[in-house]
Structure formats: structure tokens, C-alpha cells
Design a protein around this motif. Structure first.
Motif, PDB file in Angstrom:
ATOM      1  N   UNK A  63       0.086  -4.660   0.540  1.00 16.63           N
ATOM      2  CA  UNK A  63       0.824  -4.041  -0.557  1.00 16.63           C
ATOM      3  C   UNK A  63       1.959  -3.163  -0.031  1.00 16.63           C
ATOM      4  N   UNK A  64       3.026  -3.104  -0.807  1.00 19.66           N
ATOM      5  CA  UNK A  64       4.143  -2.202  -0.546  1.00 19.66           C
ATOM      6  C   UNK A  64       4.202  -1.204  -1.698  1.00 19.66           C
ATOM      7  N   UNK A  65       4.204   0.088  -1.357  1.00 18.75           N
ATOM      8  CA  UNK A  65       4.245   1.150  -2.352  1.00 18.75           C
ATOM      9  C   UNK A  65       5.553   1.916  -2.187  1.00 18.75           C
ATOM     10  N   UNK A  66       6.258   2.140  -3.287  1.00 15.51           N
ATOM     11  CA  UNK A  66       7.537   2.840  -3.251  1.00 15.51           C
ATOM     12  C   UNK A  66       7.403   4.209  -3.903  1.00 15.51           C
ATOM     13  N   UNK A  67       8.039   5.210  -3.281  1.00 14.66           N
ATOM     14  CA  UNK A  67       8.101   6.569  -3.810  1.00 14.66           C
ATOM     15  C   UNK A  67       9.571   6.953  -3.957  1.00 14.66           C
ATOM     16  N   UNK A  68       9.846   7.825  -4.923  1.00 15.74           N
ATOM     17  CA  UNK A  68      11.213   8.304  -5.109  1.00 15.74           C
ATOM     18  C   UNK A  68      11.231   9.820  -5.160  1.00 15.74           C
ATOM     19  N   UNK A  69      12.349  10.399  -4.707  1.00 12.98           N
ATOM     20  CA  UNK A  69      12.472  11.847  -4.657  1.00 12.98           C
ATOM     21  C   UNK A  69      12.788  12.387  -6.044  1.00 12.98           C
ATOM     22  N   UNK A  70      12.179  13.527  -6.371  1.00 16.69           N
ATOM     23  CA  UNK A  70      12.349  14.087  -7.706  1.00 16.69           C
ATOM     24  C   UNK A  70      12.986  15.466  -7.701  1.00 16.69           C
ATOM     25  N   UNK A 103       7.547  11.238  -5.860  1.00 15.79           N
ATOM     26  CA  UNK A 103       6.571  10.754  -6.818  1.00 15.79           C
ATOM     27  C   UNK A 103       6.416   9.250  -6.667  1.00 15.79           C
ATOM     28  N   UNK A 104       5.258   8.770  -7.086  1.00 14.65           N
ATOM     29  CA  UNK A 104       4.986   7.331  -7.058  1.00 14.65           C
ATOM     30  C   UNK A 104       5.969   6.618  -7.969  1.00 14.65           C
ATOM     31  N   UNK A 105       6.572   5.540  -7.495  1.00 11.82           N
ATOM     32  CA  UNK A 105       7.541   4.775  -8.276  1.00 11.82           C
ATOM     33  C   UNK A 105       6.954   3.442  -8.738  1.00 11.82           C
ATOM     34  N   UNK A 106       6.525   2.624  -7.790  1.00 16.78           N
ATOM     35  CA  UNK A 106       5.918   1.335  -8.132  1.00 16.78           C
ATOM     36  C   UNK A 106       5.243   0.753  -6.893  1.00 16.78           C
ATOM     37  N   UNK A 107       4.538  -0.314  -7.062  1.00 18.36           N
ATOM     38  CA  UNK A 107       3.953  -1.049  -5.934  1.00 18.36           C
ATOM     39  C   UNK A 107       3.890  -2.521  -6.289  1.00 18.36           C
ATOM     40  N   UNK A 108       3.826  -3.348  -5.266  1.00 12.93           N
ATOM     41  CA  UNK A 108       3.711  -4.790  -5.483  1.00 12.93           C
ATOM     42  C   UNK A 108       3.004  -5.426  -4.295  1.00 12.93           C
ATOM     43  N   UNK A 109       2.429  -6.585  -4.542  1.00 13.01           N
ATOM     44  CA  UNK A 109       1.728  -7.321  -3.499  1.00 13.01           C
ATOM     45  C   UNK A 109       2.749  -8.133  -2.718  1.00 13.01           C
ATOM     46  N   UNK A 126      11.156   6.229  -0.391  1.00 14.63           N
ATOM     47  CA  UNK A 126      10.253   6.048   0.750  1.00 14.63           C
ATOM     48  C   UNK A 126       9.339   4.878   0.441  1.00 14.63           C
ATOM     49  N   UNK A 127       9.153   4.003   1.433  1.00 14.23           N
ATOM     50  CA  UNK A 127       8.281   2.837   1.263  1.00 14.23           C
ATOM     51  C   UNK A 127       7.142   2.888   2.271  1.00 14.23           C
ATOM     52  N   UNK A 128       5.967   2.509   1.839  1.00 18.33           N
ATOM     53  CA  UNK A 128       4.825   2.369   2.738  1.00 18.33           C
ATOM     54  C   UNK A 128       4.208   0.993   2.543  1.00 18.33           C
ATOM     55  N   UNK A 129       3.632   0.465   3.610  1.00 10.86           N
ATOM     56  CA  UNK A 129       2.887  -0.783   3.535  1.00 10.86           C
ATOM     57  C   UNK A 129       1.484  -0.544   4.045  1.00 10.86           C
ATOM     58  N   UNK A 130       0.526  -1.339   3.599  1.00 12.17           N
ATOM     59  CA  UNK A 130      -0.848  -1.142   4.046  1.00 12.17           C
ATOM     60  C   UNK A 130      -1.449  -2.447   4.545  1.00 12.17           C
ATOM     61  N   UNK A 131      -2.672  -2.351   5.004  1.00 13.01           N
ATOM     62  CA  UNK A 131      -3.347  -3.523   5.561  1.00 13.01           C
ATOM     63  C   UNK A 131      -3.744  -4.530   4.488  1.00 13.01           C
ATOM     64  N   UNK A 132      -3.687  -4.124   3.240  1.00  9.15           N
ATOM     65  CA  UNK A 132      -3.984  -5.042   2.148  1.00  9.15           C
ATOM     66  C   UNK A 132      -2.781  -5.840   1.689  1.00  9.15           C
TER      67      UNK A 132
END
Length: 475
Positions: free
Chosen positions: A68-75, A100-106, A60-66
């Protein structure tokens, strides 16, 4: 709130999903990321602006107003073979789904267009997953002007295992053993220089690959300078090679391998284009549009009919569209009108002037559909979202709130007769300028809105964003 489905005439209803809808599922809270504590102020850059499951539902990926892209993976998932067998027997999620949180990047940074004197925000407007390859994840992200193609993969960490010089072969001052006090080497006849004794023990650094891994995100391509207006949507093609981007007046067709050119499509209503006939996309095969009744047009007609989101069903048979007032389900074989219309904001129709004054009428709500095609969902105000059944004969209309107790809006007062969903109330403790009461007694808060949500591709699992918090619910 009003959530009744407007069922068309029998001939049209026959084109709706053929499966009979089962009884409404019981939705439960799964987990939340970034939950606010009481009284905590939310930073604007932390507000979630995009949500997307990948095709397998394992990420699952989310993006925000800052930006950033945050990635989550199923556990909690079992091995793929077991999952496929379970899906074949119509297996429903019986255990708690966990990510769970996987990683994020700008992904994007704020920019300034000097030619147009225009500030370009870093806010992520849309995220779309692309096909995986060699264990790496690929996705597209866009802000108002620039689309980026990202590759996320695990890389083994490299470490230096040995130093240049062995301490046992070095003198106290760090010189190689065998050199004279002045640091010079012995001279040989004809100007030759002998090697200092001990120089053979000088070793170069040795870099080895360890078993540790780290996630790395790299931008593979940048697609830009093709939109005069703000990009509000991107969507990738089933061929895995092309995708489209859209602003308010233009739709462009891109190839993932070519970033310096695109094909232009002029849009209007919902248009179905067959890319097998022409890559130019200058003609359409069908137009899906519901015509207004004569005399019913007003200043707000085109604004509230503007489509904010659109999704194909998994089988490709139906199209789900969301405008400001309604959620509509279309059959691609019948463009005379939607096969089902779900009222979402009908109670706000008397307030259109106020909504126009405070710009709420321009809010863009997303929509999603379950993998089996039996249910659809969309967001609304007061941080709620609606789940409707779209199977044959279904009257399902569920209201859920983005909290740890999603069904608290539906709790009945035991001392009073049970009421329908359209007459439930909720006390909203916010400024009077953004709240109101509709005809049936429902309260609403325009300052809290649930714009973004996504449905897991194969399970009854919904992820939605309320400000900076990511909530997940399963059934």
C-alpha cells in the motif's frame, strides 16, 4: 554510540560545504501516525518500507510491506507567497508542523513468476515523486520486480439527480398512464401504433456533477521484465522525463512515456554519468571510491562497504552515501576520497561474525540531507537515528530515538558528571540474542531498526519509520 566525524586533511576539508554550521538545533516531537500501544503486536504487512517527501514538502508518501501507498498532506502551511518570503530571510519553523492523512491505494499485489518458480512480494521498496501537472500528483512506486507510475487527483463526484419516471405520472402498478389494461398500445390503420398517453413524461436519468470531491489513484504505466534481481532503488531525473531503477547488478534508464524498453547501465562503485554526452550511459565521467589500506581486507570488507543509499545535495555539489558502517559526504569535483566520514556502526566491528550469522549485516539503512546542506541524517538500531553537522568546523552529532521523547537518550543524570554522546546508555528490554553492549557502554537492539527516513526539502523536519509507526520531528 560513536558519532564522531572523521575530518580529512585540510585540502579535502576545503571542499566541504562552505557555510559555517550554526549551533545544533533542538529537535522536538511533532506527530506520529500508527503509534503502537503497549504490548500490541505489529502485523508484518503494516511495517513501513519507504518514505518520501515531494519537492515542495507539502506532501509525504509512505509505502508498506502490504503493497500500500499512503499519502499525507501538510495542513499548517501558510500560502505559498508567504512561505517563499519567509524562506528568503532564513525563516525557521516556529510553529508546530502538521500533516494529515490524505488517501491511500493498493499499489502492488503478491505475484508468482511461474517461469522461475518465484514468489514476488507486494512490499513497496521505494517511492519517488514526479512533477505535478494540472493539480494532479504523480509518483513512482516499486516492489522487487515491477515499477508503477501513478496519478492521484481529485475528481468531482457525479450523482443521479432525477429518477426515470415521475411518480405523479405513473399508475399504481408502475405502468405509464394511458396504456390499456393488457399493457398494449392502441393500433392504427396499416399497422401503425400510437404512442401511449403519458409516455412523454418518461424522463431519462440526469447525472450532475456535485461540489463534493474524492481522491482517485490510477496506474498510468507499468515498467517490468527488466530486472533479474530485486529492484532496490529508483530515482527520477531532473529533466522530468526519465528515471533509473537499480538492482544489485544492473541499472536501467527509463522514459516515463515508454514502458516496453530501457537502457542498461553496468554499475560498480559510485559513478557519475553525464547524460548530456550519451544516453547509453556506458561510460562514466568520475568514480567515487575509497580504497582500503593494504592488508586491511577481510571476508566482510566488501559486504560492509556495499552502498545502501545515495543522495545528491540540493545544490548538486555534494553526494551523500551510506554503507553499513559509515555515512560519507563526497564532493563531485574530488573523487580521491570523501570530504567527511561519519562513523555510525563502528562499535559493531568486533561483532561482524555475529551480524553475518543473523543477517543483520545485510540491513540497508537510508540517509538524507537537509535542504541547506548543513546537516545529514541516517538510521541505526534500537530505533534511533543520528544527525550530523557537515558545515565547516562542525562537531555536531545528535542521537534521537523514534519515540514521543526523542532526546531521552541524551538526558543527563544530575548527580553524575555530564557525559558525551558516545558514553550514553539505554536499557533495552528485549531478547538477549539480539542485544549487546559496546565498548563505551552503549546498548543496542538489532531487532528494532530504523531503516527509512526523509528530510523535508526546505525545513528542519524529519520523518522516520519505526516498524508500522511514522514519526515526525522538527527543529
Amino acid at each position: 554510540m560513536n558519532g564522531e566525524a572523521v575530518v580529512p586533511e585540510p585540502a579535502a576539508a576545503a571542499s566541504s560545504p562552505a557555510q559555517a554550521s550554526p549551533s545544533p538545533p533542538e529537535w522536538r516531537f511533532s506527530q506520529v501516525f500508527g503509534e503502537r500501544s503497549a504490548g500490541e503486536e505489529v502485523q508484518d504487512v503494516d511495517i513501513i518500507s519507504a518514505i518520501e517527501f515531494n519537492k515542495s514538502g507539502q506532501h509525504l508518501a509512505t509505502g508498506d510491506r502490504g503493497g500500500r501507498v499512503v499519502l499525507f498532506e501538510r495542513t499548517d502551511a501558510k500560502d505559498n507567497a508567504c512561505r517563499k518570503e519567509a524562506e528568503k530571510v532564513d525563516y525557521s519553523v516556529s510553529r508546530h508542523p502538521e500533516f494529515r492523512y490524505k488517501t491511500e491505494f493498493q499499489s502492488h499485489e503478491p505475484e508468482f513468476d511461474y517461469l522461475k518458480s518465484l514468489e514476488i512480494e507486494e512490499k513497496i521498496n521505494k517511492i519517488k515523486w514526479c512533477q505535478t501537472a494540472n493539480g494532479a500528483l504523480f509518483l513512482l512506486s516499486t516492489n522487487d520486480k515491477t515499477i508503477k507510475f501513478w496519478k492521484v487527483q481529485e475528481k468531482k463526484v457525479k450523482k443521479v439527480s432525477e429518477m426515470n419516471l415521475s411518480p405523479s405520472n405513473a399508475s399504481a402498478n408502475g405502468r405509464p398512464a394511458g396504456s390499456n389494461a393488457s399493457g398494449s398500445s392502441a393500433y392504427l390503420p396499416n399497422g401503425g401504433i400510437s404512442k401511449p398517453v403519458g409516455l412523454n413524461s418518461l424522463r431519462l436519468p440526469v447525472v450532475v456533477t456535485s461540489q463534493e470531491t474524492s481522491l482517485s489513484a490510477s496506474c498510468r504505466r507499468v515498467f517490468t521484465h527488466a530486472h533479474d534481481y530485486h529492484i532496490n532503488s529508483i530515482s527520477n531525473n531532473s529533466d522530468g522525463e526519465t528515471f533509473i531503477s537499480a538492482d544489485d547488478l544492473r541499472i536501467n534508464l527509463w522514459n516515463l512515456e515508454i514502458s516496453n524498453q530501457s537502457f542498461n547501465i553496468i554499475d560498480g562503485s559510485i559513478r557519475l554519468v553525464d547524460l548530456r554526452q550519451s544516453a547509453l550511459c556506458d561510460t562514466h565521467s568520475q568514480v567515487f571510491e575509497q580504497h582500503e589500506a593494504p592488508g586491511s581486507r577481510s571476508f566482510f570488507t566488501e559486504i560492509i562497504a556495499s552502498i545502501s543509499d545515495i543522495k545528491f545535495s540540493k545544490d548538486g555539489r555534494h553526494i551523500l552515501s551510506r554503507d553499513y558502517m559509515t555515512l560519507k559526504l563526497w564532493d563531485i569535483n574530488m573523487n580521491s576520497g570523501p570530504v567527511a566520514t561519519f562513523q555510525v556502526h563502528e562499535y559493531l566491528r568486533p561483532k561482524l561474525c555475529d551480524l553475518y550469522e543473523n543477517d543483520s549485516i545485510f540491513d540497508k539503512f537510508e540517509c538524507c540531507q537537509s535542504g541547506d546542506g548543513l546537516r545529514v541524517a541516517t538510521g541505526s538500531y534500537s530505533n534511533i537515528f543520528r544527525v550530523f553537522g557537515c558545515g565547516t568546523g562542525s562537531n555536531e552529532a545528535t542521537t534521537l530515538e523514534a519515540t514521543r521523547n526523542p532526546t531521552r537518550r541524551q538526558l543527563q543524570n544530575p548527580t553524575r558528571p555530564a557525559r558525551s554522546l558516545s558514553t550514553l546508555t539505554r536499557v533495552v528490554r528485549r531478547g538477549a540474542e539480539s542485544t549487546g553492549i559496546e565498548a563505551n557502554g552503549n546498548s543496542y537492539d538489532l531487532s528494532t531498526k530504523l531503516l527509512h527516513l526523509a528530510w523535508h526539502p526546505s525545513e528542519n523536519l524529519i520523518a522516520c519509520a519505526a516498524a508500522n509507526s511514522l514519526y515526525m520531528y522538527y527543529a
